[in-house]
Scaffold this motif. Structure first.
Motif, PDB file in Angstrom:
ATOM      1  N   LYS A 273       1.169  14.917   1.795  1.00  0.00           N
ATOM      2  CA  LYS A 273       0.903  13.563   2.387  1.00  0.00           C
ATOM      3  C   LYS A 273       0.646  12.557   1.697  1.00  0.00           C
ATOM      4  O   LYS A 273       0.182  11.518   2.290  1.00  0.00           O
ATOM      5  N   LEU A 274       1.111  12.411   0.509  1.00  0.00           N
ATOM      6  CA  LEU A 274       1.055  11.221  -0.386  1.00  0.00           C
ATOM      7  C   LEU A 274       1.820  10.321   0.206  1.00  0.00           C
ATOM      8  O   LEU A 274       1.678   9.005  -0.096  1.00  0.00           O
ATOM      9  N   ALA A 275       3.113  10.511   0.728  1.00  0.00           N
ATOM     10  CA  ALA A 275       4.027   9.722   1.413  1.00  0.00           C
ATOM     11  C   ALA A 275       3.087   8.810   2.307  1.00  0.00           C
ATOM     12  O   ALA A 275       3.310   7.468   2.164  1.00  0.00           O
ATOM     13  N   ASP A 276       2.416   9.301   2.978  1.00  0.00           N
ATOM     14  CA  ASP A 276       1.585   8.428   4.033  1.00  0.00           C
ATOM     15  C   ASP A 276       0.753   7.464   3.317  1.00  0.00           C
ATOM     16  O   ASP A 276       0.901   6.420   3.713  1.00  0.00           O
ATOM     17  N   GLU A 277      -0.014   7.965   2.235  1.00  0.00           N
ATOM     18  CA  GLU A 277      -0.824   7.018   1.335  1.00  0.00           C
ATOM     19  C   GLU A 277       0.332   5.768   0.874  1.00  0.00           C
ATOM     20  O   GLU A 277      -0.337   4.800   0.833  1.00  0.00           O
ATOM     21  N   ILE A 278       1.233   6.169   0.337  1.00  0.00           N
ATOM     22  CA  ILE A 278       2.225   5.441  -0.259  1.00  0.00           C
ATOM     23  C   ILE A 278       2.545   4.348   0.610  1.00  0.00           C
ATOM     24  O   ILE A 278       2.660   3.213   0.439  1.00  0.00           O
ATOM     25  N   ASN A 279       2.953   4.809   1.868  1.00  0.00           N
ATOM     26  CA  ASN A 279       3.623   4.038   2.834  1.00  0.00           C
ATOM     27  C   ASN A 279       2.355   2.913   3.489  1.00  0.00           C
ATOM     28  O   ASN A 279       2.767   1.686   4.000  1.00  0.00           O
ATOM     29  N   THR A 280       1.088   3.267   3.103  1.00  0.00           N
ATOM     30  CA  THR A 280       0.142   2.195   3.668  1.00  0.00           C
ATOM     31  C   THR A 280      -0.210   1.079   2.372  1.00  0.00           C
ATOM     32  O   THR A 280      -0.794   0.266   2.718  1.00  0.00           O
ATOM     33  N   ARG A 281       0.133   1.181   1.543  1.00  0.00           N
ATOM     34  CA  ARG A 281       0.254   0.512   0.268  1.00  0.00           C
ATOM     35  C   ARG A 281       1.200  -0.709   0.232  1.00  0.00           C
ATOM     36  O   ARG A 281       2.336  -0.235   0.312  1.00  0.00           O
TER      37      ARG A 281
END
Ligand SMILES: *[C@@H]1O[C@H](CO)[C@@H](O)[C@H](O)[C@H]1NC(C)=O
Ligand SMILES: *[C@@H]1O[C@H](CO)[C@@H](O)[C@H](O)[C@H]1NC(C)=O
Ligand SMILES: *[C@@H]1O[C@H](CO)[C@@H](O)[C@H](O)[C@H]1NC(C)=O
Ligand SMILES: *[C@@H]1O[C@H](CO)[C@@H](O)[C@H](O)[C@H]1NC(C)=O
Ligand SMILES: *[C@@H]1O[C@H](CO)[C@@H](O)[C@H](O)[C@H]1NC(C)=O
Length: 441
Positions: A63-71
């Motif tokens: 779920k790092l993809a979600d974190e990356i997309n919020t940055r």
């Protein structure tokens, strides 16, 4: 886009706590979410590059993809499929997550900038540093412009080797996201040895007690719902654990008056089947289902985000989600400030923030009776919980800071209070919106 119609815009005369329409707050929060919508989708970008499909798959699994997309300003150092396979063969998912989050730089580096680092060397922070697991500068990466146009990457811990190097640019969206391929994983001391208990070793109640959620843990055991949680662990589980303070909140309905079945639903409502770390909650647009969900739209939670703050709305009230107290994929525990009261059990209001209803009867009766009176014939797990002190609000509890005036509150439960800072922010922002709409018209 986000349009407040004139009728939805509160006039200045409504700018008081009591008259402020909670629905406006909710609509407004939704607009904030829409404005903050992701500028990029790392998964979609990398789909165009099959050489990094393993990396891409692990960004999704962790779920790092979600974190990356919020940055907004970010650099991903990617590894090709061969390097990724070697790495993931040796380590459990929780360790892979740590390693990959160490490869996400919270700054924008394109190839040009890599070669223009002042004095040829710099330390840059990573997503791993934000997890709270990284003491000192363990979560920093050293980037050094070496001779001959070579750029080396290594841990910022003094004495570390720069044994990973820049290979090529993959994709840039200036100055939001840059994707660069590097030759080998950057390994910091401690990242590989991070504890990664298998889900069968996880002691849920132990973790909850440590996080200040003893009442909740006790209820899970006495109701038997702990077994439901445990059996969901392997496939992924997100727990929203109310703090001990939350169970003492003034205005909380008397939970021991619920039937046993409803008490089970209430506890199941505090967990979602799937791994949803903070970045995932932030990018969630659809209602989140819970272990109590028994049909479309039943017992689910609406998630809203404002900056770094995530709020859950039950249809009866809302609660802030604190930082994760435990996060090891596929299992994460958050604490929440309020007991989450599903509308299926505590109200019929269809909107996440109930409209103020004309209160004809006196204020809601204090929910916590000094002596727990047995209401159902069968002993109920919640009745066994330690009785909370009658009506006095817990002191020092930030959630109840806005002088939790249940007398003046339009909401009849502890989860319904709007926190003062959020309220001020919203009022201020609406004020700005009103002023600018006047100026523009
Ligand atoms: C970069 O991000 C900002 C803020 O999210 C956005 O407005 C802008 O369109 C993005 N730029 C590009 C080129 O995508
Ligand atoms: C990002 O892209 C992937 C693959 O195209 C897609 O499945 C996913 O829904 C997208 N995420 C968002 C938030 O749009
Ligand atoms: C980065 O690492 C190299 C090699 O260990 C070292 O010489 C350099 O001082 C480091 N850079 C910083 C900013 O610490
Ligand atoms: C889990 O932790 C609790 C509290 O620390 C402890 O009482 C209990 O024995 C532990 N359970 C297991 C199975 O280790
Ligand atoms: C409730 O509102 C009234 C009138 O606005 C005010 O005088 C009173 O102090 C308020 N009570 C509480 C507990 O906030």
């Amino acid at each position: 886009m986000c349009l407040f119609t004139d009728s939805a815009l509160p006039t200045s005369s409504t700018f008081t706590m009591g008259a402020f329409h909670p629905l406006n707050l909710f609509l407004f929060t939704l607009c904030l979410v829409a404005i903050a919508a992701n500028a990029h989708n790392i998964t979609a970008i990398l789909e165009g590059f099959p050489d990094y499909s393993v990396y891409n798959s692990f960004l999704s699994q962790t779920k790092l993809a979600d974190e990356i997309n919020t940055r907004e300003t970010i650099t991903c150092l990617v590894l090709n499929n061969g390097a990724m396979s070697a790495l993931t063969a040796k380590h459990p998912l929780s360790v892979v997550k740590n390693i990959l989050s160490f490869h996400v730089l919270l700054d924008y580096y394109d190839p040009q900038k890599l070669h223009q680092i002042s004095k040829g060397t710099t330390l840059t922070t990573t997503l791993y540093q934000t997890t709270g697991n990284a003491p000192g500068n363990l979560g920093f990466v050293n980037i050094t412009d070496l001779q001959g146009g070579k750029v080396g990457f290594g841990s910022a811990i003094p004495g570390s080797k720069l044994d990973s190097s820049y290979i090529k640019s993959v994709k840039q969206i200036p100055y939001n996201i840059s994707i660069l391929e590097i030759s080998a994983p950057i390994i910091a001391p401690g990242i590989l040895t991070a504890p990664a208990p298998s889900t069968s070793d996880v002691n849920i109640t132990g973790l909850l007690e440590k996080a200040g959620c003893k009442t909740f843990a006790t209820l899970l055991i006495s109701s038997g719902v702990l077994k439901t949680y445990e059996s969901a662990l392997d496939k992924g589980l997100t727990i929203f654990a109310p703090s001990d303070e939350a169970f003492k909140a003034a205005g909380l309905p008397d939970l021991s008056k619920l039937t046993n079945a409803d008490q089970v639903s209430l506890l199941e409502y505090h967990a979602s089947p799937d791994y949803k770390p903070k970045g995932t909650l932030k990018t969630t647009k659809d209602p989140v289902n819970t272990l109590a969900t028994n049909g479309a739209g039943k017992f689910d939670l609406i998630v809203t985000t404002s900056g770094d703050s995530v709020t859950l709305h039950t249809g009866v009230g809302s609660s802030r989600v604190a930082e994760a107290v435990y996060d090891s994929p596929p299992f994460v525990i958050f604490t929440v400030d309020n007991v989450l009261l599903p509308s299926e059990l505590f109200g019929k209001s269809p909107s996440p923030a109930p409209a103020p209803e004309p209160v004809s009867s006196p204020s809601p009766t204090p929910s916590v009776s000094p002596s727990p009176s047995p209401v159902s014939e069968a002993p109920s797990p919640l009745a066994a919980s330690p009785p909370a002190p009658p009506t006095d609000a817990p002191s020092g509890s930030p959630a109840d800071a806005p002088a939790g005036s249940s007398e003046n509150s339009t909401s009849d439960n502890a989860a319904g209070h709007v926190s003062a800072p959020l309220f001020r922010t919203v009022v201020f922002t609406i004020f700005v919106a009103v002023v600018s709409s006047v100026l523009l018209s």
